[in-house]
Design a protein around this motif. Structure first.
Motif, short mmCIF file in Angstrom:
data_model
loop_
_atom_site.label_atom_id
_atom_site.label_comp_id
_atom_site.label_asym_id
_atom_site.label_seq_id
_atom_site.Cartn_x
_atom_site.Cartn_y
_atom_site.Cartn_z
N VAL A 74 -12.76 1.45 -18.27
CA VAL A 74 -11.22 1.81 -18.11
C VAL A 74 -10.57 2.60 -19.54
O VAL A 74 -10.83 1.95 -20.81
N ASN A 108 -11.01 7.38 -16.07
CA ASN A 108 -10.19 8.23 -15.04
C ASN A 108 -11.13 9.16 -14.06
O ASN A 108 -10.66 9.62 -13.05
N HIS A 160 -15.51 1.88 -10.34
CA HIS A 160 -14.59 1.68 -11.52
C HIS A 160 -14.45 0.55 -12.13
O HIS A 160 -13.77 -0.29 -11.47
N ASN A 208 -13.62 -0.10 -6.73
CA ASN A 208 -12.72 0.42 -7.83
C ASN A 208 -11.87 -1.00 -8.14
O ASN A 208 -11.31 -1.63 -7.47
N SER A 209 -11.92 -1.20 -9.37
CA SER A 209 -10.89 -2.08 -10.02
C SER A 209 -9.49 -1.88 -10.06
O SER A 209 -8.67 -2.74 -10.11
N TYR A 210 -9.20 -0.53 -9.83
CA TYR A 210 -7.80 -0.01 -9.63
C TYR A 210 -7.44 -0.31 -8.27
O TYR A 210 -8.36 -0.27 -7.16
N ASP A 211 -6.34 -0.58 -8.03
CA ASP A 211 -5.87 -0.43 -6.55
C ASP A 211 -6.07 1.08 -5.96
O ASP A 211 -6.12 1.97 -6.77
N HIS A 212 -6.56 1.04 -4.67
CA HIS A 212 -7.30 2.27 -4.39
C HIS A 212 -7.02 2.59 -2.82
O HIS A 212 -6.26 1.79 -2.08
N ALA A 265 -8.45 5.68 -6.73
CA ALA A 265 -7.29 5.17 -7.36
C ALA A 265 -6.24 5.45 -6.68
O ALA A 265 -5.89 6.81 -6.56
N GLU A 310 -1.42 4.94 -6.77
CA GLU A 310 -0.41 4.04 -7.20
C GLU A 310 0.64 4.36 -5.89
O GLU A 310 1.79 4.02 -6.20
N THR A 369 -1.07 0.94 -1.53
CA THR A 369 -1.34 -0.22 -2.08
C THR A 369 -1.10 -1.46 -1.28
O THR A 369 -1.73 -2.50 -1.19
#
Ligand SMILES: Cc1ncc(C[n+]2csc(CCOP(=O)(O)OP(=O)(O)O)c2C)c(N)n1
Ligand code: SF4
Ligand SMILES: [Mg+2]
Lengths: 288, 581
Positions: A49, A54, A65, B438-442, B448, B450, B455
């Motif tokens: 991260v 990205n 990720h 993905n550890s991000y919202d996706h 990823a 936002e 979300t």
């Protein structure tokens, strides 16, 4: 199916600042992967991260990720579960040498067969410019304001990797894509842990280590008499500070990766050895 | 109150309670385990409880065996036979003897003058020079634990053949010389006891197919039966021996066990392996799990299956490293930032540890979630007999896409919005299955995002899994008589003590919770409604499950018995506290 550049680029377009070194690293990585002719499903990229991480959204591959600092740990698990995969880690200097340093050293000394590309911009950039473990002493950042700037000495990633007996230790530079492509190709081919620490200018937050700054200092290791099989010589080269060598510092050609030393992975990968039936008989004897 | 064990000092014994007390390094745990095994081979059941401090040499430690012809679920306090190697034993175990308890004390270290210091220690005392007998028979003092075993076997009327066979098996790896020495030690202990008293009784023997194992072995075995292929973790009492067991099993199974640099790597490597398509697991205790919490959250958002064996010990912080606790329940329920699904299984008996671990792997994979086996030092390091399970296990995979089903136009969506909330996952190596975990919202591909709507859609998708999970988890069970004036409620290892209590009284029954999350509200309420009076029994100071029940059902349980000093519950204490006599 082979991985081709259009394929890998099919994802979203990069969102980095104009002039960011990450663009060149991304392009070099994509070129290297194309040269390696890996079936695209057999490549996994694990991202840290940070601005560098990205990149997860800019590559159309099997991606993971990760959490900040933990990409190497995920990568080790992936490799041991299916060692036919090529596993590349893309992460920042803060990620690798700060939050995740323990994983970095452990993966190096364990000689896990992963390639770690560190986008070393000597800064925490995604979090808008704090000092990182590689920020030069005296540099003023948001967390290390004047008059002192950074008080600590920076870590030397190459020395650290060499001390941990990493089998492949290289330094690239975003301003030298041709060499970088070659280093990534060699690193991925190397059977064991491979570090490519990459000088990555961050024009937005690192006003000190700019392209110009690097241009005046870097030189190609191959222009000097350096034997990449000589670990001691590599350590000496890694310590140079006035001028900054880039290229392959060290490669242990007898390297045997972690998974190659596990008897249960000699024939097939773990993944391939899924058993649709498990027997307990031999274990129960001891408990009777 | 006199226990079954107290009544057992007759020829028609159906149970006995035995303890050996020594220092770390004297092998008292080995003798306890061997005695429990010997008893099992007579067709009895056994429970083997160990207490020891967190050090390697010295200190005071004990191995205890409660054995019964029918059921043995836990330890008792009052002893039929006690073996004391050091003076300290007289201090530590004074409350566990009565005038009929037989005590062998180590006359090499304890003489008449020392005995005089403990006038209140009123039992049938017999001197036995354990150390010198060990040296005489086996030419080393370390065999004193086997001398003790020989003496015990004689007094308890165990078959000599059974014991000598066990000794041969136990020391097989160490060679003939060591086997011979220990057989001699066994014999000399037997003879020394026979010279002073006659056996208390004979343990009748019948054929049964049983195993003796502790909770860690049961979980490890369950994991193997479930097809575990990757374990990564960092040693921490009380789950270290789970990793030891699996590490040794690497020889026999396609399994990789990695002792990682820390617990953070433990959970993250396991998640990497799960992502690559193998069944993965980690194990730890409170402190280690604290380090894993961010990884747990990662499992939540990436929707990766993982099984986490969690052994509670007394905290906070380093706490009492080798003593039990049930104080981490709320921590496990709440751990991890953000909202995501999890299952928390809370097995009681050793057999349930084995069975629920298998189920844990299925639940994790089916719903792509983290599943906990929440246990504790008491169950994980105590040995208990269980019926031999089946030898062979057919396994299926769940919620994974087959390569031939992946769309050739690369339109596969890893996080596809489905009605069940579960999106079949591809794994690296499969053509046309490209995706970002993905550890991000996706979005549905894993890229990823936002975007507010995307979300929310993914969060709703993950929430939808709850329905399926709730139908798949093990339900609360009523133990004991259908009707009773008091209904106890317990979860996890405490249920062992409750089961034992139920063999002693008809005045209570009990609700056991083998799974506390998602909380099985409906089924629990159905059982609770029939109760005249509910009493919560749990091993923490704040009534964590009691609070959970109130939160999930609105039901206020007013009475409770809590224990939070690192020790397990005892049947006799419960009888007193519940005023059952
Ligand atoms: C556990 C955790 N701590 C902190 C953060 C916040 N964070 C995100 S990126 C980052 C630093 C990034 O620096 P680096 O790894 O060098 O990557 P760069 O942005 O420079 O490419 C931090 C501290 C986080 N995401 N997770
Ligand atoms: S902040 Fe720096 S590292 Fe991040 S994208 Fe911009 S230039 Fe690149
Ligand atoms: Mg950086």
């Amino acid at each position: 199916m082979k991985l081709t550049i259009p394929k890998i680029c099919q994802a979203l377009s990069p969102t980095w600042c104009p002039g960011c070194g990450n663009f060149a690293i991304l392009k070099s990585l994509q070129q290297a992967v194309a040269q390696l002719k890996i079936a695209y499903e057999d490549l996994v990229i694990v991202y840290g991260v940070g601005c560098s991480g990205n990149m997860a959204d800019f590559n159309r591959v099997y991606g993971f990720h990760a959490l900040h600092g933990r990409a190497i740990a995920n990568a080790v698990g992936i490799k041991l579960a299916n060692h036919r995969l090529k596993v590349i880690v893309v992460a920042g200097d803060g990620d690798t040498y700060g939050e995740g340093l323990n994983h970095f050293l452990s993966a190096a000394r364990g000689n896990h067969d992963i390639t770690v590309l560190v986008h070393n911009n000597q800064m925490y950039s995604l979090t808008t410019g704090q000092s990182s473990p590689t920020t030069d002493k005296g540099t003023a950042t948001k967390t290390t304001p004047p008059p002192t700037g950074v008080i600590e000495q920076p870590v030397n990633p190459l020395s650290l990797a060499l001390a941990a007996n990493a089998g492949f230790v290289a330094r690239g530079y975003a301003g030298n894509a041709r060499q970088l492509i070659d280093l990534v190709v060699q690193a991925v081919k190397h059977p064991g842990f491979a570090l490519v620490d990459i000088f990555q200018p961050c024009p937005t937050f690192n006003k000190r280590n700019t392209y110009q700054w690097f241009q005046q200092r870097v030189y190609d290791l191959t222009t000097q008499k350096h034997d990449p099989q000589d670990q001691k010589a590599a350590l000496v080269k890694a310590q140079e500070q006035e001028k900054l060598p880039i290229g392959l510092f060290y490669q242990n050609e007898k390297s045997q990766a972690y998974h190659q030393q596990l008897p249960q992975l000699k024939q097939k990968t773990l993944k391939q050895q899924w058993q649709a039936r498990r027997q307990l008989k031999s274990l129960l004897k001891e408990l009777k | 109150m006199p226990s079954m064990a107290a009544n057992s000092l007759t020829k028609s014994a159906t149970a006995f309670n035995w303890k050996i007390a020594g220092q770390a390094g004297e092998g008292v745990m080995v003798s306890a385990k061997l005695l429990a095994k010997a008893v099992m081979r007579h067709g009895w059941q056994a429970f083997n409880y160990l207490e020891y401090p967190s050090l390697i040499k010295g200190g005071h430690q004990t191995g205890q065996v409660y054995a019964a012809a029918k059921q043995a679920y836990c330890q008792y306090r009052r002893l039929d036979l006690l073996i004391i190697f050091h003076q300290q034993g007289f201090v530590e175990h004074q409350d566990e003897i009565d005038a009929r308890t037989i005590v062998f004390y180590n006359s090499d270290l304890i003489d008449e003058s020392i005995l005089k210091k403990y006038p209140q220690f009123k039992a049938k005392l017999y001197p036995l020079p354990f150390f010198s007998l060990a040296k005489q028979a086996a030419s080393q003092q370390i065999a004193a634990n086997v001398v003790a075993l020989g003496a015990s076997a004689y007094v308890l009327g165990l078959k000599r053949k059974v014991l000598s066979k066990l000794i041969k098996e136990e020391f097989q790896a160490k060679g003939q010389k060591i086997i011979k020495a220990n057989l001699a030690a066994l014999q000399i202990g037997h003879d020394a006891a026979a010279a002073q008293l006659s056996p208390l009784f004979k343990v009748t023997s019948k054929q049964t197919k049983q195993l003796l194992l502790n909770g860690n072995e049961a979980v490890a075995l369950g994991a193997i039966a479930a097809g575990v292929q990757y374990f990564s973790g960092y040693p921490m009492t009380p789950t270290s021996s789970l990793m030891h067991y699996l590490a040794a099993a690497q020889q026999h199974y396609p399994l990789v066990v990695k002792h990682t640099e820390d617990e953070i790597a433990g959970i993250n490597q396991a998640l990497g392996a799960a992502y690559a398509g193998v069944r993965a697991m980690t194990a730890t205790s409170g402190g280690g799990f604290a380090l894993m919490v961010e990884g747990l959250s990662l499992a939540g958002v990436t929707e990766l299956p993982i099984v986490i064996a969690y052994g509670m010990r007394q905290g906070p912080a380093t706490g009492l490293p080798t003593w039990t606790s049930q104080a981490d329940l709320q921590f496990v329920l709440r751990a991890g930032h953000g909202e995501f699904q999890r299952v928390v299984l809370t097995p009681g008996t050793i057999q349930e540890h084995f069975e629920l671990t298998q189920q844990a792997f299925v639940l994790a994979e089916k719903f792509q979630i983290p599943v906990f086996i929440l246990s504790d030092k008491y169950a994980l390091e105590s040995h208990q007999t269980m019926a031999q399970p089946q030898l062979s296990y057919a396994l299926k995979r769940y919620a994974m896409v087959k390569e031939q089903d992946l769309p050739k136009d690369d339109s596969y969506r890893r996080y596809k919005l489905t009605r069940s909330g579960v999106s079949p996952r591809s794994v690296p190596g499969q053509a046309h299955g490209l995706q970002v975990t993905n550890s991000y919202d996706h979005d549905e591909f894993g890229f990823a995002t936002e975007d507010a709507q995307l979300t929310k859609q993914q969060i709703d998708k993950r929430q939808r899994k709850l329905k399926g999970i709730a139908q798949a988890i093990p339900q609360p069970v009523l133990l004991g008589p259908k009707k009773a004036p008091v209904t106890l409620v317990s979860w996890g290892s405490t249920t062992n003590v409750i089961l034992e209590l139920l063999t002693k009284t008809k005045k209570v029954n009990a609700i056991h919770l083998p799974c506390v999350w998602p909380f099985p509200s409906k089924q629990f309420q159905q059982l609770a409604q029939k109760a005249q009076k509910l009493v919560m029994i749990e091993g923490n100071a704040t009534g964590q499950a009691q609070q959970l029940i109130r939160q999930q059902t609105g039901l206020v349980i007013k009475d409770s018995v809590r224990r939070y000093d690192g020790r397990p519950f005892y049947v006799n204490d419960l009888i007193k506290e519940l005023k059952l006599k």
